[in-house]
Motif scaffolding. Structure first.
Motif, PDB file in Angstrom:
ATOM      1  N   VAL A  77      43.115  25.124  19.454  1.00  0.00           N
ATOM      2  CA  VAL A  77      44.271  24.792  20.295  1.00  0.00           C
ATOM      3  C   VAL A  77      45.105  23.645  19.705  1.00  0.00           C
ATOM      4  O   VAL A  77      44.577  22.560  19.453  1.00  0.00           O
ATOM      5  CB  VAL A  77      43.823  24.393  21.713  1.00  0.00           C
ATOM      6  N   LEU A  78      46.364  23.918  19.503  1.00  0.00           N
ATOM      7  CA  LEU A  78      47.284  22.855  19.096  1.00  0.00           C
ATOM      8  C   LEU A  78      48.004  22.351  20.350  1.00  0.00           C
ATOM      9  O   LEU A  78      48.688  23.111  21.028  1.00  0.00           O
ATOM     10  CB  LEU A  78      48.316  23.388  18.098  1.00  0.00           C
ATOM     11  N   LYS A  88      43.067  33.554  19.113  1.00  0.00           N
ATOM     12  CA  LYS A  88      42.245  32.396  18.777  1.00  0.00           C
ATOM     13  C   LYS A  88      43.087  31.145  18.554  1.00  0.00           C
ATOM     14  O   LYS A  88      42.685  30.038  18.894  1.00  0.00           O
ATOM     15  CB  LYS A  88      41.420  32.685  17.501  1.00  0.00           C
ATOM     16  N   LYS A  89      44.250  31.344  17.973  1.00  0.00           N
ATOM     17  CA  LYS A  89      45.097  30.188  17.672  1.00  0.00           C
ATOM     18  C   LYS A  89      46.141  30.024  18.781  1.00  0.00           C
ATOM     19  O   LYS A  89      47.052  30.833  18.914  1.00  0.00           O
ATOM     20  CB  LYS A  89      45.774  30.367  16.312  1.00  0.00           C
ATOM     21  N   ILE A  90      45.949  28.976  19.553  1.00  0.00           N
ATOM     22  CA  ILE A  90      46.757  28.785  20.755  1.00  0.00           C
ATOM     23  C   ILE A  90      47.674  27.571  20.602  1.00  0.00           C
ATOM     24  O   ILE A  90      47.241  26.518  20.136  1.00  0.00           O
ATOM     25  CB  ILE A  90      45.852  28.526  21.982  1.00  0.00           C
ATOM     26  N   LEU A  91      48.914  27.735  21.046  1.00  0.00           N
ATOM     27  CA  LEU A  91      49.801  26.575  21.181  1.00  0.00           C
ATOM     28  C   LEU A  91      49.790  26.182  22.656  1.00  0.00           C
ATOM     29  O   LEU A  91      50.143  26.985  23.512  1.00  0.00           O
ATOM     30  CB  LEU A  91      51.226  26.925  20.739  1.00  0.00           C
ATOM     31  N   TYR A  92      49.345  24.965  22.950  1.00  0.00           N
ATOM     32  CA  TYR A  92      49.333  24.522  24.348  1.00  0.00           C
ATOM     33  C   TYR A  92      50.427  23.490  24.560  1.00  0.00           C
ATOM     34  O   TYR A  92      50.416  22.417  23.953  1.00  0.00           O
ATOM     35  CB  TYR A  92      47.973  23.919  24.715  1.00  0.00           C
ATOM     36  N   LEU A  93      51.369  23.821  25.423  1.00  0.00           N
ATOM     37  CA  LEU A  93      52.443  22.879  25.726  1.00  0.00           C
ATOM     38  C   LEU A  93      52.075  22.100  26.975  1.00  0.00           C
ATOM     39  O   LEU A  93      52.097  22.630  28.097  1.00  0.00           O
ATOM     40  CB  LEU A  93      53.766  23.616  25.903  1.00  0.00           C
ATOM     41  N   SER A  94      51.736  20.849  26.780  1.00  0.00           N
ATOM     42  CA  SER A  94      51.295  19.979  27.866  1.00  0.00           C
ATOM     43  C   SER A  94      52.516  19.361  28.556  1.00  0.00           C
ATOM     44  O   SER A  94      53.637  19.445  28.059  1.00  0.00           O
ATOM     45  CB  SER A  94      50.387  18.900  27.293  1.00  0.00           C
ATOM     46  N   GLY A  95      52.266  18.707  29.707  1.00  0.00           N
ATOM     47  CA  GLY A  95      53.387  18.135  30.469  1.00  0.00           C
ATOM     48  C   GLY A  95      53.746  16.736  30.023  1.00  0.00           C
ATOM     49  O   GLY A  95      53.983  16.512  28.837  1.00  0.00           O
ATOM     50  N   LYS A  96      53.783  15.811  30.973  1.00  0.00           N
ATOM     51  CA  LYS A  96      54.122  14.431  30.626  1.00  0.00           C
ATOM     52  C   LYS A  96      52.909  13.728  30.046  1.00  0.00           C
ATOM     53  O   LYS A  96      51.796  13.908  30.513  1.00  0.00           O
ATOM     54  CB  LYS A  96      54.581  13.661  31.877  1.00  0.00           C
TER      55      LYS A  96
END
Lengths: 329, 329
Positions: free
Chosen positions: B217-218, B185-193
């Motif tokens: 989502v963080l 349920k607790k997600i770390l989302y690493l986005s791009g630029k």
DNA sequence: TTTTTATAAGAAAACGTTTTCCAGAAAACG
DNA sequence: CGTTTTCTGGAAAACGTTTTCTTATAAAAA
């Protein structure tokens, strides 16, 4: 499009005078230069390279030639390093360089290849990893229709320079360091391409060390391929003390095989590619600065095209021990 | 050099007739064609592209534009895939394509850039990963002085096409598959630029899924960098159930961080680069065929240059699970 | 002063194509 | 059979430079 003619009119001088200013001819007064430059700035004139090339019969165009088969292995970062080095230097020197991949270079015919370059107006070539089998390309280089710089292949002449590290010495040194203080006697040596110049040189280095240390070296050709290296390791490593490879990619293949076989053997590499860091191992290897090599090659090509004659250039290498952290930080 | 003039003489026709044969004009009899072709073959005539370009005012030259900063990471194989795809298609179509790296695209000035391309006789551009900050390059594209194809950036117009996968959908799908049957349920989302179009689209896909599944989502910006991803993972992963990354390179960074922290969290990637195989892990990701994309881009550019008008092209993606063996065998 | 030399700038041909325009022949038409 | 149309092929200008040759002027040598 604003032409030299417009500039001439604006500056109140003749077309030929503008051309002379543009090409830094000596016989033009500072006053006239000034006027012309002013006109150029005012009109935003951009010289037309096409017309210039037609008239002067000099295109200044060059090509970076790569063997497409090498890129079958997408993880091979060396070609990209060559490309970056060459293109950036070309831009810096305002040269015109296109990148060309050839497949099946060995089987290409001379007419076709010559025609291709000529119709593109190519006058100079930087050729990467020309192998002994590439007789057509070799003929082209020797045809004196083009100036060439060969990366990692011999062939110095009036029109051709050669640039490379001292492969024999590098292989000798890295293997020596790798074996230092150990008592490994039975070595599996995974060589590169059978008909490759660098492979031969590296093998000579290896053999020299073997003679010196009284090693028992089994040589097998791994074709610079990870997969081949993996197979050969599977086949021969068990009875050996250590594995020395003519490239890092083969070293990775060897390491993977060793993991699969669940045995430990130390591995030595060659090239110093950063991919190595992703295998998460430590390893002795030779670091080549591929970008620098390509950059120097382009510079040397420029020199040849300005009338200089060919020479053999040896660039320095470094012995390193690749670590996980090399890449991460 | 044998010219069209020599061919004309040999064939007993006028220069203009030879030109017409060369350019497949309709009004020329088969008989004449025959004679001309014979003469061309006998003399080994090669048309001079320079002269042709000058006369017709069409160079047919194009450029593949890449952001040099992207290559700071030598292991990033994507640019090379673009280059291979573009160059090979160009050769196949007898087009003329040069590769150009720009540094600091965001800070470049329009005059300079225009001048550079114009003096090189460039008429068409394939631009990779144009970002929102690259306003100058964007202006250039919109100046209608060039035909352009944008890879992974929007901007369809009369002179501009766009080509990309459906990033929103792909991110949604891969994350969904990744989370399937789990109770993360607790997600770390690493986005791009931050200013990247694809990053935005992928984030939308992620958010859509989050809404649907009620995820927490963080979002953090990892700049497509392995190192950044590693740091962010260190910082936030402990309190999360899983990590979803907008690129494989970031996924590798995350995995390395997890190893260092000695905790386990599942990781999901994006891109499907083969480097992943060297990390020795299994991972859900999206496979893009970068060579194909670049190859299509060049084809599309050719179409634009022949008078076609811009369009938006969406290429398919695949969901895969990268394995060690993907690379080895 | 006259002649020679050096210097600066212009005129014009050349580079190898493309393309427009025109002429002549053959075909179609009434 | 004369007139129009269609089809081929040729002549020549144009593309934007470079480069050689020539001329005009100024400086140097006689």
């Amino acid at each position: 499009m604003v032409s030299i003619r417009d500039v001439a009119k604006r500056a109140g001088v003749a077309i030929s005078t503008v051309s002379k200013v543009l090409n830094h001819y000596p016989n033009v007064s500072d006053e006239t230069k000034e006027k012309v430059h002013a006109a150029i700035a005012e009109l935003g004139f951009v010289p037309n390279t096409i017309a210039s090339a037609l008239s002067s019969k000099k295109t200044g165009r060059t090509a970076l030639v790569l063997d497409a088969n090498r890129h079958a292995q997408t993880v091979d970062e060396i070609p990209m390093q060559y490309i970056i080095g060459a293109i950036n230097k070309a831009k810096e020197k305002n040269m015109d360089i296109i990148t060309v991949f050839f497949t099946m270079i060995a089987e290409m015919n001379l007419e076709e290849m010559t025609r291709y370059f000529q119709s593109q107006g190519i006058e100079g070539l930087v050729i990467c990893d020309l192998s002994k089998e590439d007789i057509t390309l070799r003929k082209l280089v020797e045809s004196s229709k083009f100036k060439s710089v060969l990366i990692d292949a011999p062939g110095v002449s009036e029109n051709t320079s050669s640039i490379h590290i001292d492969n024999t010495k590098a292989q000798y040194e890295v293997a020596k360091k790798f074996l230092e203080g150990k008592n490994y006697k039975k070595i599996l040596y995974l060589s590169g391409k059978k008909s490759g110049y660098v492979s031969e040189e590296r093998l000579i280095g290896m053999n020299r060390l073997a003679d010196e240390l009284g090693l028992n070296v089994l040589v097998r050709t791994g074709n610079f391929s990870e997969l081949e290296a993996r197979k050969l390791t599977m086949q021969y490593a068990r009875s050996k003390d250590a594995i020395i490879c003519a490239s890092d990619l083969m070293a990775i293949g060897a390491m993977k095989a060793l993991i699969d076989m669940d045995i430990y053997r130390p591995v030595c590499g060659f090239d110093g590619v950063s991919l190595m860091g992703y295998a998460g191992k430590q390893m002795h290897t030779v670091r080549q600065d591929f970008q620098k090599i390509a950059s120097n090659a382009v510079e040397e090509l420029a020199r040849l095209m300005e009338g200089g004659s060919g020479q053999d250039i040896v660039v320095p290498h470094k012995l390193i021990r690749i670590k996980y952290l090399d890449v991460i930080s």
